[in-house]
Design a protein around this motif. Structure first.
Motif, PDB file in Angstrom:
ATOM      1  N   UNK A  21       0.829  -1.213   0.000  1.00 57.42           N
ATOM      2  CA  UNK A  21       0.000   0.000   0.000  1.00 57.42           C
ATOM      3  C   UNK A  21       0.861   1.260   0.000  1.00 57.42           C
ATOM      4  N   UNK A  22       1.939   1.251   0.774  1.00 61.44           N
ATOM      5  CA  UNK A  22       2.816   2.418   0.828  1.00 61.44           C
ATOM      6  C   UNK A  22       3.475   2.682  -0.525  1.00 61.44           C
ATOM      7  N   UNK A  23       3.943   1.634  -1.179  1.00 65.63           N
ATOM      8  CA  UNK A  23       4.600   1.801  -2.479  1.00 65.63           C
ATOM      9  C   UNK A  23       3.619   2.274  -3.539  1.00 65.63           C
ATOM     10  N   UNK A  24       2.416   1.709  -3.536  1.00 71.33           N
ATOM     11  CA  UNK A  24       1.417   2.143  -4.509  1.00 71.33           C
ATOM     12  C   UNK A  24       1.007   3.591  -4.263  1.00 71.33           C
ATOM     13  N   UNK A  25       0.873   3.971  -2.994  1.00 74.75           N
ATOM     14  CA  UNK A  25       0.521   5.359  -2.679  1.00 74.75           C
ATOM     15  C   UNK A  25       1.625   6.312  -3.116  1.00 74.75           C
ATOM     16  N   UNK A  26       2.883   5.932  -2.854  1.00 75.69           N
ATOM     17  CA  UNK A  26       4.012   6.769  -3.261  1.00 75.69           C
ATOM     18  C   UNK A  26       4.076   6.881  -4.782  1.00 75.69           C
ATOM     19  N   UNK A  27       3.785   5.772  -5.469  1.00 75.99           N
ATOM     20  CA  UNK A  27       3.800   5.797  -6.932  1.00 75.99           C
ATOM     21  C   UNK A  27       2.710   6.711  -7.474  1.00 75.99           C
ATOM     22  N   UNK A  28       1.531   6.686  -6.861  1.00 77.44           N
ATOM     23  CA  UNK A  28       0.440   7.553  -7.308  1.00 77.44           C
ATOM     24  C   UNK A  28       0.788   9.029  -7.095  1.00 77.44           C
ATOM     25  N   UNK A  29       1.427   9.328  -5.978  1.00 76.13           N
ATOM     26  CA  UNK A  29       1.868  10.707  -5.737  1.00 76.13           C
ATOM     27  C   UNK A  29       2.872  11.134  -6.809  1.00 76.13           C
ATOM     28  N   UNK A  30       3.823  10.250  -7.117  1.00 74.64           N
ATOM     29  CA  UNK A  30       4.812  10.552  -8.156  1.00 74.64           C
ATOM     30  C   UNK A  30       4.147  10.710  -9.517  1.00 74.64           C
ATOM     31  N   UNK A  31       3.127   9.893  -9.782  1.00 73.25           N
ATOM     32  CA  UNK A  31       2.420   9.971 -11.055  1.00 73.25           C
ATOM     33  C   UNK A  31       1.673  11.291 -11.199  1.00 73.25           C
ATOM     34  N   UNK A  32       0.982  11.713 -10.144  1.00 75.38           N
ATOM     35  CA  UNK A  32       0.132  12.899 -10.220  1.00 75.38           C
ATOM     36  C   UNK A  32       0.909  14.192 -10.025  1.00 75.38           C
ATOM     37  N   UNK A  33       1.932  14.163  -9.182  1.00 75.01           N
ATOM     38  CA  UNK A  33       2.633  15.395  -8.824  1.00 75.01           C
ATOM     39  C   UNK A  33       4.075  15.431  -9.302  1.00 75.01           C
ATOM     40  N   UNK A  34       4.517  14.399 -10.019  1.00 75.25           N
ATOM     41  CA  UNK A  34       5.906  14.324 -10.441  1.00 75.25           C
ATOM     42  C   UNK A  34       6.413  15.549 -11.163  1.00 75.25           C
ATOM     43  N   UNK A 188      10.432   5.541  -8.216  1.00 71.24           N
ATOM     44  CA  UNK A 188       9.712   4.773  -7.192  1.00 71.24           C
ATOM     45  C   UNK A 188       9.768   3.283  -7.506  1.00 71.24           C
ATOM     46  N   UNK A 189       9.601   2.934  -8.785  1.00 70.25           N
ATOM     47  CA  UNK A 189       9.655   1.528  -9.184  1.00 70.25           C
ATOM     48  C   UNK A 189      11.021   0.935  -8.841  1.00 70.25           C
ATOM     49  N   UNK A 192      11.832   1.850  -4.687  1.00 64.23           N
ATOM     50  CA  UNK A 192      10.799   1.253  -3.855  1.00 64.23           C
ATOM     51  C   UNK A 192      10.781  -0.257  -4.004  1.00 64.23           C
ATOM     52  N   UNK A 193      10.986  -0.723  -5.226  1.00 57.04           N
ATOM     53  CA  UNK A 193      11.038  -2.160  -5.451  1.00 57.04           C
ATOM     54  C   UNK A 193      12.202  -2.803  -4.724  1.00 57.04           C
ATOM     55  N   UNK A 194      13.359  -2.157  -4.759  1.00 55.82           N
ATOM     56  CA  UNK A 194      14.527  -2.685  -4.047  1.00 55.82           C
ATOM     57  C   UNK A 194      14.267  -2.721  -2.539  1.00 55.82           C
ATOM     58  N   UNK A 195      13.580  -1.694  -2.026  1.00 49.59           N
ATOM     59  CA  UNK A 195      13.257  -1.670  -0.594  1.00 49.59           C
ATOM     60  C   UNK A 195      12.352  -2.836  -0.220  1.00 49.59           C
TER      61      UNK A 195
END
Length: 280
Positions: A21-34, A188-189, A192-195
């Motif tokens: 959930x955290x990674x998907x939320x961070x990805x959505x933020x990056x997608x919308x506000x990048x 993020x991919x 975040x994926x490595x994390x």
């Protein structure tokens, strides 16, 4: 959520779901506000998708032409990536593996095979479109690696949706720097994926695990990223013999070794072994 949580061992669902959930939320933020975040940071990317170009017009220090191949070392050093992918796909034949693990391995090794060709194409003539081809192969590889880590440390059931979601998110993220000038989802991919894989490496093996050493996979990938960041430093330290980016390709290929080693340790199916003996 129920799909991810199905058949998970006790104590793992909360942490695993929190990571997802955290990674998907961070990805959505990056997608919308990048783009806005990039603009606010003052980071400007050139058409190559990088912040810096050398005098010869490319984002990598070694632009030597060898055997009529431009940027030859960065082009040719991709061969180990495709070789690792090919060896992995061949090693899969006839081996009895859990379904989600097999699917993740097919995607992972196919991604490596494609990455070798895509990266060679990009380095032959670096431009923004070629960078997409390079990153698309990496996106496929990342999706396979994430799903494999989940299959190894969380379970087969959640690995299946992780593979599908990671594949779609990673492929889209690879194209966004070219289509929208937004590199943050790709970051993020990667990181975040490595994390998530690092978290998985700290967990006990799940039922059906084939014994992939996730820590070694991360270590090789980290070395590859360090060599990439030290592209020029390595080039000058070796008196122009080889650059950090060329060595990065080798390090990325070696990240497949822990996966390939675990795969080769798995027994062949009896019918496959028997048919092979009969042909011999």
């Amino acid at each position: 959520m129920p799909t991810f949580a199905a058949a998970l061992p006790p104590r793992r669902p909360p942490a695993f779901l929190a990571w997802v959930c955290a990674l998907l939320a961070l990805w959505l933020v990056a997608l919308l506000l990048g783009p806005a975040l990039l603009a606010a940071s003052g980071l400007a990317l050139n058409p190559h998708g990088h912040a810096h170009l050398y005098a010869h017009g490319h984002p990598f220090v070694d632009a030597r032409v060898l055997w009529s191949i431009p940027n030859a070392m960065d082009v040719l050093s991709n061969a180990p990536l495709s070789l690792a992918g090919l060896l992995g796909l061949l090693a899969l034949r006839g081996r009895g593996l859990p379904g989600a693990t097999r699917a993740a391995l097919v995607v992972f090794f196919t991604g490596l095979l494609v990455t070798g060709f895509g990266s060679a194409l990009y380095h032959w003539s670096p431009d923004a479109a070629g960078l997409v081809a390079d990153r698309l192969g990496m996106a496929v590889t990342f999706a396979g690696a994430l799903a494999l880590a989940v299959a190894e440390r969380v379970g087969q059931a959640p690995a299946r949706p992780v593979l599908v979601v990671a594949f779609m998110v990673a492929v889209l993220s690879a194209a966004l720097p070219y289509t929208h000038g937004n590199v943050l989802p790709w970051a993020v991919v990667q990181f975040g994926g490595v994390a998530l894989i690092a978290w998985a490496a700290l967990q006990a093996p799940a039922p059906g695990a084939i014994g992939v050493h996730l820590g070694a996979l991360i270590a090789w990938y980290a070395l590859a990223k360090a060599l990439e960041l030290g592209d020029a430093a390595v080039f000058h330290a070796t008196s122009g013999w080889i650059s950090g980016h060329s060595l990065k390709h080798l390090g990325a290929a070696l990240a497949a070794w822990p996966v390939l080693a675990a795969l080769l340790a798995q027994p062949l199916r009896q019918n496959a072994a028997g048919s092979g003996a009969a042909r011999a």
